[in-house]
Motif scaffolding. Structure first.
Motif, PDB file in Angstrom:
ATOM      1  N   PHE A  55      15.983 -24.748  14.286  1.00  0.00           N
ATOM      2  CA  PHE A  55      15.817 -23.462  13.600  1.00  0.00           C
ATOM      3  C   PHE A  55      15.103 -23.683  12.268  1.00  0.00           C
ATOM      4  O   PHE A  55      15.262 -24.721  11.618  1.00  0.00           O
ATOM      5  CB  PHE A  55      17.177 -22.789  13.389  1.00  0.00           C
TER       6      PHE A  55
ATOM      7  N   PHE B 125      22.343 -26.658  15.273  1.00  0.00           N
ATOM      8  CA  PHE B 125      22.682 -25.233  15.358  1.00  0.00           C
ATOM      9  C   PHE B 125      22.947 -24.622  13.976  1.00  0.00           C
ATOM     10  O   PHE B 125      22.812 -23.417  13.787  1.00  0.00           O
ATOM     11  CB  PHE B 125      23.940 -25.012  16.210  1.00  0.00           C
TER      12      PHE B 125
ATOM     13  N   ALA C 156      20.724 -22.056  11.938  1.00  0.00           N
ATOM     14  CA  ALA C 156      20.452 -20.685  12.398  1.00  0.00           C
ATOM     15  C   ALA C 156      20.930 -19.701  11.325  1.00  0.00           C
ATOM     16  O   ALA C 156      22.026 -19.843  10.792  1.00  0.00           O
ATOM     17  CB  ALA C 156      21.186 -20.422  13.713  1.00  0.00           C
TER      18      ALA C 156
ATOM     19  N   GLN D 279      25.279 -16.776  12.756  1.00  0.00           N
ATOM     20  CA  GLN D 279      26.169 -17.209  13.839  1.00  0.00           C
ATOM     21  C   GLN D 279      27.115 -16.057  14.156  1.00  0.00           C
ATOM     22  O   GLN D 279      27.457 -15.273  13.262  1.00  0.00           O
ATOM     23  CB  GLN D 279      27.040 -18.394  13.395  1.00  0.00           C
TER      24      GLN D 279
ATOM     25  N   ALA E 110      18.080 -18.772  20.847  1.00  0.00           N
ATOM     26  CA  ALA E 110      19.499 -18.560  20.529  1.00  0.00           C
ATOM     27  C   ALA E 110      20.277 -19.768  21.009  1.00  0.00           C
ATOM     28  O   ALA E 110      19.706 -20.688  21.610  1.00  0.00           O
ATOM     29  CB  ALA E 110      19.996 -17.287  21.219  1.00  0.00           C
TER      30      ALA E 110
ATOM     31  N   GLY F 104      24.476 -18.050  18.162  1.00  0.00           N
ATOM     32  CA  GLY F 104      23.668 -17.846  16.966  1.00  0.00           C
ATOM     33  C   GLY F 104      22.209 -17.762  17.359  1.00  0.00           C
ATOM     34  O   GLY F 104      21.837 -18.008  18.509  1.00  0.00           O
ATOM     35  N   CYS F 105      21.386 -17.394  16.398  1.00  0.00           N
ATOM     36  CA  CYS F 105      19.957 -17.286  16.688  1.00  0.00           C
ATOM     37  C   CYS F 105      19.168 -17.272  15.386  1.00  0.00           C
ATOM     38  O   CYS F 105      19.747 -17.136  14.301  1.00  0.00           O
ATOM     39  CB  CYS F 105      19.665 -16.020  17.484  1.00  0.00           C
ATOM     40  N   GLY F 106      17.868 -17.400  15.534  1.00  0.00           N
ATOM     41  CA  GLY F 106      16.992 -17.342  14.370  1.00  0.00           C
ATOM     42  C   GLY F 106      15.616 -17.849  14.749  1.00  0.00           C
ATOM     43  O   GLY F 106      15.436 -18.425  15.836  1.00  0.00           O
TER      44      GLY F 106
END
Ligand SMILES: Cc1cc2nc3c(=O)[nH]c(=O)nc-3n(C[C@H](O)[C@H](O)[C@H](O)COP(=O)(O)O)c2cc1C
Length: 386
Positions: A186, A284, A287, A290, A336, A365-367
């Motif tokens: 990320f 992770f 990101a 979350q 994600a 989570g994502c970004g």
């Protein structure tokens, strides 16, 4: 004073292996095994050791009917009764027995299937970090240690020749399905635009409709399926870099479509908590957002009371929500992730939740993706990593 046994209790004959040096030097077996009885009771949140006399008392005292302590002492010995009360495996009705009794009553009130309560309570992690054993599961190392995995497909004998299916045409969902991947790189600087975060939360975790299905019984209609239609999973947001949202922990309200602040954090504290939540999986932690998925188990167990399938169903609910979350992130042009390798205990503490009633299931989570790829990902069309 009256006493009874705690609601859920399993006893494990635990084998502990060691090196038998004298056996080794005298040409005998190098391996020694010692046995002990370990009592696993979810309301205690820790293992305790018991002996044969304790086991007789635990086997003779029921978890429903209260009996006089003197009567129990007469039947099973005062020493065992006192010891089991001190350990919290027996509960009493005296004022100073309140803390253990309250834990036992909280457990009873949820209607857990006993084995599920056990699997949940003792399957949690707390404070798992690189220093305490977390590491990136490298496939090459796994193959070296375990040999190759079972093959990726099975070829059952079948009652006749396999039926060839027609080729699959490209269709509407494919663009999103094929672009979905688990992001592990990320962009540390990028933030999540608020409209993107709002759409993700609403479409993945929000209610699209609210239906009255019985007297005082409402269900939410969401865009993922849920066992019994009950949607027990709540979304708790850890915002690191979401435009217009101060770093911190929030509860997402699926009907009001609001973020209720629980704890506001500075950027460094939010980053540290993000890393802690995902047990030091640094790939992770960068990101910007979350989401911890936490099941209010009583919502599901209201219908699936003491049910052998209920916990499995709640786990499946989390899986469906996370896939919807993945697809929405993909639609927004971002990778994600979902992980069950999370520090449940740290998440419970940060959110002020009780694991007997609010079960941490997973974190997603994502970004936006970083330009460089340092950690392995499986994007469609990539060459083999080895
Ligand atoms: C329940 C579940 C748990 C997962 N846990 C982890 C994890 O702890 N760490 C990780 O890097 N990836 C985790 N993943 C992601 C998988 O490794 C990933 O889905 C898989 O390698 C296939 O890659 P893809 O999602 O890009 O298709 C998890 C996925 C699922 C469904």
């Amino acid at each position: 004073m009256k006493i009874r046994r705690c609601a859920v209790l399993y006893i494990e004959p635990r084998e502990e292996l060691g090196i038998d040096w004298s056996g080794l030097f005298s040409g005998g077996s190098a391996l020694s095994a010692t046995m002990r009885w370990v009592a696993l009771a979810p309301h205690l949140d820790r293992e305790v050791e018991v002996d044969a006399a304790d086991m007789a008392a635990l086997g003779g005292l029921g978890q429903t009917v209260w009996i006089e302590r003197e009567e129990a002492a007469r039947r099973f010995g005062e020493a065992s009764v006192a010891r089991l009360l001190a350990l919290g495996l027996l509960v009493d009705d005296a004022p100073d027995g309140e803390p253990v009794r309250a834990r036992d009553e909280t457990l009873r009130a949820q209607h857990w299937r006993p084995m599920s309560a056990l699997a949940h309570a003792f399957g949690r992690w707390g404070d798992v970090r690189v220093e305490t054993g977390m590491h990136f599961p490298d496939f090459q190392q796994l193959v070296a240690a375990n040999g190759p995995p079972p093959p990726p497909t099975v070829e059952p004998a079948g009652a006749g020749p396999a039926l060839a299916l027609p080729p699959v045409e490209r269709a509407g969902l494919d663009d999103t399905l094929f672009r979905r991947y688990t992001g592990r790189n990320f962009d540390k600087e990028a933030s999540l635009p608020l409209p993107v975060a709002a759409r993700l939360l609403q479409r993945a975790f929000g209610a699209q409709e609210r239906r009255l299905v019985g007297e005082d019984a409402h269900v939410l209609k969401k865009l993922s399926p849920s066992a019994g239609g009950l949607h027990p999973i709540e979304a708790y947001v850890l915002a690191q870099r979401v435009d217009g949202v101060a770093p911190g922990l929030y509860h997402y309200h699926p009907v009001a479509h609001t973020l209720t602040p629980l704890t506001l954090l500075d950027g460094a504290a939010a980053a540290a908590l993000a890393l802690r939540f995902v047990a030091d999986q640094h790939w992770f932690a960068d990101a910007p957002m979350q989401v911890a998925m936490v099941a209010r188990v009583a919502r599901n167990f209201w219908k699936y009371r003491n049910h052998p399938k209920a916990y499995k169903a709640v786990t499946l609910d989390a899986g469906h929500l996370s896939q919807t979350f993945y697809l929405l992130a993909t639609e927004a042009g971002m990778p994600a992730f979902v992980t069950a390798a999370v520090n449940d205990v740290d998440i419970e503490r940060a959110l002020g939740l009780d694991p007997l009633s609010d079960a941490v299931m997973a974190v997603c989570g994502c970004g936006p993706a970083a330009a460089a790829r340092d950690t392995i990902e499986l994007r469609y069309g990539d060459p083999d990593p080895v």
